[in-house]
Write a protein that holds these residues in place. Structure first.
Motif, PDB file in Angstrom:
ATOM      1  N   ILE A  18       0.850  -1.201   0.000  1.00 27.68           N
ATOM      2  CA  ILE A  18       0.000   0.000   0.000  1.00 27.68           C
ATOM      3  C   ILE A  18       0.883   1.249   0.000  1.00 27.68           C
ATOM      4  O   ILE A  18       0.665   2.190  -0.772  1.00 27.68           O
ATOM      5  CB  ILE A  18      -0.951   0.001   1.226  1.00 27.68           C
ATOM      6  CG1 ILE A  18      -1.930  -1.172   1.149  1.00 27.68           C
ATOM      7  CG2 ILE A  18      -1.713   1.320   1.305  1.00 27.68           C
ATOM      8  CD1 ILE A  18      -2.713  -1.419   2.437  1.00 27.68           C
ATOM      9  N   LEU A  19       1.920   1.241   0.853  1.00 32.07           N
ATOM     10  CA  LEU A  19       2.807   2.413   0.919  1.00 32.07           C
ATOM     11  C   LEU A  19       3.546   2.624  -0.396  1.00 32.07           C
ATOM     12  O   LEU A  19       3.648   3.749  -0.897  1.00 32.07           O
ATOM     13  CB  LEU A  19       3.811   2.244   2.065  1.00 32.07           C
ATOM     14  CG  LEU A  19       3.224   2.557   3.438  1.00 32.07           C
ATOM     15  CD1 LEU A  19       4.116   2.022   4.548  1.00 32.07           C
ATOM     16  CD2 LEU A  19       3.012   4.062   3.611  1.00 32.07           C
ATOM     17  N   SER A  20       4.024   1.536  -0.985  1.00 33.20           N
ATOM     18  CA  SER A  20       4.738   1.647  -2.252  1.00 33.20           C
ATOM     19  C   SER A  20       3.802   2.241  -3.313  1.00 33.20           C
ATOM     20  O   SER A  20       4.197   3.105  -4.105  1.00 33.20           O
ATOM     21  CB  SER A  20       5.258   0.257  -2.611  1.00 33.20           C
ATOM     22  OG  SER A  20       5.306   0.036  -3.961  1.00 33.20           O
ATOM     23  N   GLY A  21       2.528   1.821  -3.290  1.00 26.96           N
ATOM     24  CA  GLY A  21       1.545   2.366  -4.235  1.00 26.96           C
ATOM     25  C   GLY A  21       1.303   3.847  -4.007  1.00 26.96           C
ATOM     26  O   GLY A  21       1.314   4.652  -4.948  1.00 26.96           O
ATOM     27  N   LEU A  22       1.102   4.217  -2.736  1.00 27.19           N
ATOM     28  CA  LEU A  22       0.834   5.632  -2.416  1.00 27.19           C
ATOM     29  C   LEU A  22       2.016   6.513  -2.808  1.00 27.19           C
ATOM     30  O   LEU A  22       1.848   7.606  -3.365  1.00 27.19           O
ATOM     31  CB  LEU A  22       0.566   5.797  -0.906  1.00 27.19           C
ATOM     32  CG  LEU A  22      -0.762   5.250  -0.382  1.00 27.19           C
ATOM     33  CD1 LEU A  22      -0.788   5.271   1.141  1.00 27.19           C
ATOM     34  CD2 LEU A  22      -1.935   6.062  -0.935  1.00 27.19           C
ATOM     35  N   TYR A  98      -8.081  -3.132 -10.525  1.00 25.47           N
ATOM     36  CA  TYR A  98      -7.538  -4.485 -10.682  1.00 25.47           C
ATOM     37  C   TYR A  98      -8.197  -5.494  -9.742  1.00 25.47           C
ATOM     38  O   TYR A  98      -7.771  -6.642  -9.687  1.00 25.47           O
ATOM     39  CB  TYR A  98      -6.028  -4.492 -10.389  1.00 25.47           C
ATOM     40  CG  TYR A  98      -5.223  -3.520 -11.207  1.00 25.47           C
ATOM     41  CD1 TYR A  98      -5.186  -3.614 -12.592  1.00 25.47           C
ATOM     42  CD2 TYR A  98      -4.493  -2.505 -10.595  1.00 25.47           C
ATOM     43  CE1 TYR A  98      -4.441  -2.725 -13.354  1.00 25.47           C
ATOM     44  CE2 TYR A  98      -3.752  -1.612 -11.335  1.00 25.47           C
ATOM     45  CZ  TYR A  98      -3.728  -1.732 -12.716  1.00 25.47           C
ATOM     46  OH  TYR A  98      -2.986  -0.851 -13.453  1.00 25.47           O
ATOM     47  N   LEU A  99      -9.170  -5.057  -8.937  1.00 24.47           N
ATOM     48  CA  LEU A  99      -9.725  -5.937  -7.907  1.00 24.47           C
ATOM     49  C   LEU A  99     -11.244  -6.026  -8.020  1.00 24.47           C
ATOM     50  O   LEU A  99     -11.897  -5.057  -8.394  1.00 24.47           O
ATOM     51  CB  LEU A  99      -9.403  -5.369  -6.510  1.00 24.47           C
ATOM     52  CG  LEU A  99      -7.931  -5.250  -6.115  1.00 24.47           C
ATOM     53  CD1 LEU A  99      -7.799  -4.333  -4.911  1.00 24.47           C
ATOM     54  CD2 LEU A  99      -7.352  -6.619  -5.793  1.00 24.47           C
ATOM     55  N   TYR A 100     -11.772  -7.176  -7.670  1.00 26.28           N
ATOM     56  CA  TYR A 100     -13.226  -7.307  -7.543  1.00 26.28           C
ATOM     57  C   TYR A 100     -13.548  -7.633  -6.096  1.00 26.28           C
ATOM     58  O   TYR A 100     -12.964  -8.546  -5.525  1.00 26.28           O
ATOM     59  CB  TYR A 100     -13.759  -8.425  -8.439  1.00 26.28           C
ATOM     60  CG  TYR A 100     -13.773  -8.038  -9.883  1.00 26.28           C
ATOM     61  CD1 TYR A 100     -14.768  -7.190 -10.374  1.00 26.28           C
ATOM     62  CD2 TYR A 100     -12.773  -8.478 -10.748  1.00 26.28           C
ATOM     63  CE1 TYR A 100     -14.779  -6.800 -11.701  1.00 26.28           C
ATOM     64  CE2 TYR A 100     -12.772  -8.093 -12.072  1.00 26.28           C
ATOM     65  CZ  TYR A 100     -13.777  -7.254 -12.545  1.00 26.28           C
ATOM     66  OH  TYR A 100     -13.781  -6.860 -13.857  1.00 26.28           O
ATOM     67  N   PHE A 101     -14.483  -6.879  -5.527  1.00 28.77           N
ATOM     68  CA  PHE A 101     -14.866  -7.121  -4.140  1.00 28.77           C
ATOM     69  C   PHE A 101     -16.228  -7.786  -4.092  1.00 28.77           C
ATOM     70  O   PHE A 101     -17.042  -7.623  -4.984  1.00 28.77           O
ATOM     71  CB  PHE A 101     -14.954  -5.809  -3.362  1.00 28.77           C
ATOM     72  CG  PHE A 101     -13.625  -5.151  -3.205  1.00 28.77           C
ATOM     73  CD1 PHE A 101     -12.749  -5.581  -2.231  1.00 28.77           C
ATOM     74  CD2 PHE A 101     -13.246  -4.113  -4.032  1.00 28.77           C
ATOM     75  CE1 PHE A 101     -11.507  -4.988  -2.082  1.00 28.77           C
ATOM     76  CE2 PHE A 101     -12.005  -3.522  -3.900  1.00 28.77           C
ATOM     77  CZ  PHE A 101     -11.137  -3.961  -2.917  1.00 28.77           C
ATOM     78  N   LYS A 102     -16.466  -8.496  -3.009  1.00 27.95           N
ATOM     79  CA  LYS A 102     -17.777  -9.074  -2.807  1.00 27.95           C
ATOM     80  C   LYS A 102     -18.140  -8.876  -1.338  1.00 27.95           C
ATOM     81  O   LYS A 102     -17.274  -8.998  -0.467  1.00 27.95           O
ATOM     82  CB  LYS A 102     -17.713 -10.557  -3.158  1.00 27.95           C
ATOM     83  CG  LYS A 102     -19.066 -11.214  -3.184  1.00 27.95           C
ATOM     84  CD  LYS A 102     -18.946 -12.600  -3.795  1.00 27.95           C
ATOM     85  CE  LYS A 102     -20.240 -13.347  -3.548  1.00 27.95           C
ATOM     86  NZ  LYS A 102     -20.216 -14.685  -4.078  1.00 27.95           N
ATOM     87  N   ALA A 103     -19.387  -8.558  -1.092  1.00 26.35           N
ATOM     88  CA  ALA A 103     -19.820  -8.323   0.285  1.00 26.35           C
ATOM     89  C   ALA A 103     -19.681  -9.606   1.108  1.00 26.35           C
ATOM     90  O   ALA A 103     -19.769 -10.714   0.590  1.00 26.35           O
ATOM     91  CB  ALA A 103     -21.268  -7.842   0.291  1.00 26.35           C
ATOM     92  N   GLU A 233      -4.585 -11.053  -3.814  1.00 30.42           N
ATOM     93  CA  GLU A 233      -4.743 -10.224  -5.012  1.00 30.42           C
ATOM     94  C   GLU A 233      -4.188  -8.817  -4.808  1.00 30.42           C
ATOM     95  O   GLU A 233      -3.812  -8.149  -5.761  1.00 30.42           O
ATOM     96  CB  GLU A 233      -6.238 -10.103  -5.373  1.00 30.42           C
ATOM     97  CG  GLU A 233      -6.876 -11.408  -5.788  1.00 30.42           C
ATOM     98  CD  GLU A 233      -6.260 -11.961  -7.062  1.00 30.42           C
ATOM     99  OE1 GLU A 233      -6.457 -11.369  -8.130  1.00 30.42           O
ATOM    100  OE2 GLU A 233      -5.553 -12.979  -6.978  1.00 30.42           O
ATOM    101  N   LEU A 234      -4.195  -8.353  -3.542  1.00 27.44           N
ATOM    102  CA  LEU A 234      -3.810  -6.956  -3.298  1.00 27.44           C
ATOM    103  C   LEU A 234      -2.356  -6.640  -3.649  1.00 27.44           C
ATOM    104  O   LEU A 234      -2.111  -5.706  -4.403  1.00 27.44           O
ATOM    105  CB  LEU A 234      -4.077  -6.591  -1.827  1.00 27.44           C
ATOM    106  CG  LEU A 234      -5.458  -6.042  -1.499  1.00 27.44           C
ATOM    107  CD1 LEU A 234      -5.557  -5.788  -0.007  1.00 27.44           C
ATOM    108  CD2 LEU A 234      -5.736  -4.752  -2.235  1.00 27.44           C
TER     109      LEU A 234
END
Length: 444
Positions: A18-22, A98-103, A233-234
């Motif tokens: 996450i940090l590398s992405g930000l 790039y991601l699909y979420f599901k409840a 996937e993240l």
């Protein structure tokens, strides 16, 4: 590799990715390395053969469990609050494409030996078997106060300054009993112990509001969402994102030795005889072991089952929180279950985790209250790992080290660490006012 970078990130765990992405999105030149030949570090996702290798020392899982590659078993499983900070961060970086979420189907709490759905609104409070009839009315009034509360509008404050009034005082005003306070604090506000009762109530009220708003968002049975194919996937999504911004990812880089100048400031990282220069290093505790200290242990069990957790309305994905008081412990216990409906196991199979801050050296007996709720299991693995936190002074050495993952099965504490690190590294506060609809749940 002999180039100069603004930041070198070591380890491809969730926090580091996450940090590398930000930082990439901010226009910094980032090199991201990992000593392993897979993404994810501690928070990696394993197939069945990898799981067997890790916990049983051989790679021959029984055939009746199905195909190995149908399994994506997250080592640090955590659900995301639909309107929570992590989802805002993901949208901010645009990695959501790039991601699909599901409840997630269900959110439950353990109370007096039974599992109950967590009531999140005034209407649900009236229906909940957690409370008697008079308590329900009191709880309903409290829920309405929280729902209507607006920090900017004093008319909704009922004469209380929640930056001063403690949670205990606020709850006393509504006359709620300890039993009710227990599930509100731990299952709705997701507090991890009871210290919050003596702290200003604003934090707890905001957390309750986040829960209710997240619940309303996907009209599911819980406020949580989870990526299809799991959290593995993240890191891969962030690696793609990083490439778009000119960042470089390198796996399978042995050693990754951080180099310092005579003043003790970081100057680069050496691997396989080559040194990449940099101004700052971001890493997980395993890369700079002399700059961290052990702060505790997490005990966890991983179970493969052929049925959902009993008494959760057949939820195919669910979180159950067992508040510490209910178990006579110092810290909460968490149950997490996911299944083929999130593509993390073959059809008909469920993966359940039980985790808690270890208070003994025997995870099997310590996790028993949670394991007893699972019903029959096909296979179960026990594990205990150490948690570390940094003790260095980043302003002196330019090393920014994340804290090990805790026992919680939701992301709220993880992302706080990420945002604090982001501010330390950049001197900026991340702007999280984003359009939440950008992370839509995958349609059935």
């Amino acid at each position: 590799m002999d180039e100069e970078y603004d930041v070198i990130v070591l380890g491809t765990g969730l926090k580091e990715c996450i940090l590398s992405g930000l930082l990439s999105v901010d226009g910094l030149k980032v090199l991201h390395m990992d000593r392993n030949d897979y993404y994810g570090g501690e928070s990696t996702s394993l197939n069945l053969i990898q799981l067997w290798k890790r916990f049983r020392g051989n790679d021959k899982p029984p055939a009746h469990l199905g195909s190995s590659r149908d399994y994506n078993v997250d080592m640090i499983p955590k659900f995301m609050m639909a309107n929570g900070t992590l989802v805002r961060v993901l949208i901010h970086t645009d990695v959501t494409k790039y991601l699909y979420f599901k409840a997630v189907d269900g959110s439950f709490v353990y109370n007096k030996g039974k599992i109950h759905k967590v009531p999140a609104t005034d209407m649900e409070a009236l229906k909940s078997p957690l409370m008697g009839i008079f308590e329900k009315r009191r709880a309903r009034k409290f829920f309405i106060y929280v729902q209507d509360y607006d920090e900017k509008d004093p008319k909704t404050h009922d004469g209380m300054d929640l930056t001063r009034v403690t949670t205990r005082e606020l709850i006393a005003k509504y006359g709620l009993d300890d039993n009710t306070v227990d599930f509100i604090g731990h299952a709705l506000a997701l507090q991890r112990d009871d210290r919050y009762l003596n702290e200003p109530a604003l934090d707890t009220v905001k957390r309750m509001k986040l829960y209710a708003e997240s619940l309303a968002r996907f009209q599911g049975g819980s406020p949580y969402i989870y990526p299809l194919y799991g959290l593995g996937e993240l890191p891969q999504a962030f690696a793609r994102l990083s490439a778009v911004y000119g960042g470089t990812y390198m796996l399978n880089k042995p050693e990754c030795k951080v180099e310092f100048n005579e003043e003790g400031k970081v100057v680069g990282v050496t691997s396989e005889g080559e040194t990449a220069k940099c101004k700052k290093v971001v890493c997980d505790p395993s890369y700079l072991q002399n700059k961290v200290r052990k702060v505790g242990k997490v005990a966890r069990a991983i179970a493969i089952m052929s049925h959902p957790i009993p008494n959760t309305n057949d939820s195919h994905s669910v979180q159950v929180i067992l508040p510490q008081k209910q178990l006579g412990r110092q810290s909460d216990m968490y149950l997490f279950c996911c299944s083929y409906s999130h593509n993390v196991a073959p059809k008909g199979k469920f993966i359940a985790f039980v985790s808690t801050d270890a208070e003994t050296d025997n995870p099997e007996s310590e996790l028993k209250p949670g394991i007893d709720l699972l019903g029959p299991v096909d296979e179960i693995f026990f594990d205990i790992y150490d948690r570390y936190e940094p003790v260095n002074e980043p302003t002196l050495d330019n090393c920014f080290i994340s804290t090990s993952y805790d026992a919680t099965t939701h992301f709220e504490s993880t992302v706080v660490d990420v945002l604090n690190m982001y501010t330390l590294i950049t001197g900026k506060v991340l702007d999280l006012s984003v359009d939440l609809s950008a992370a839509s749940a995958a349609e059935e």
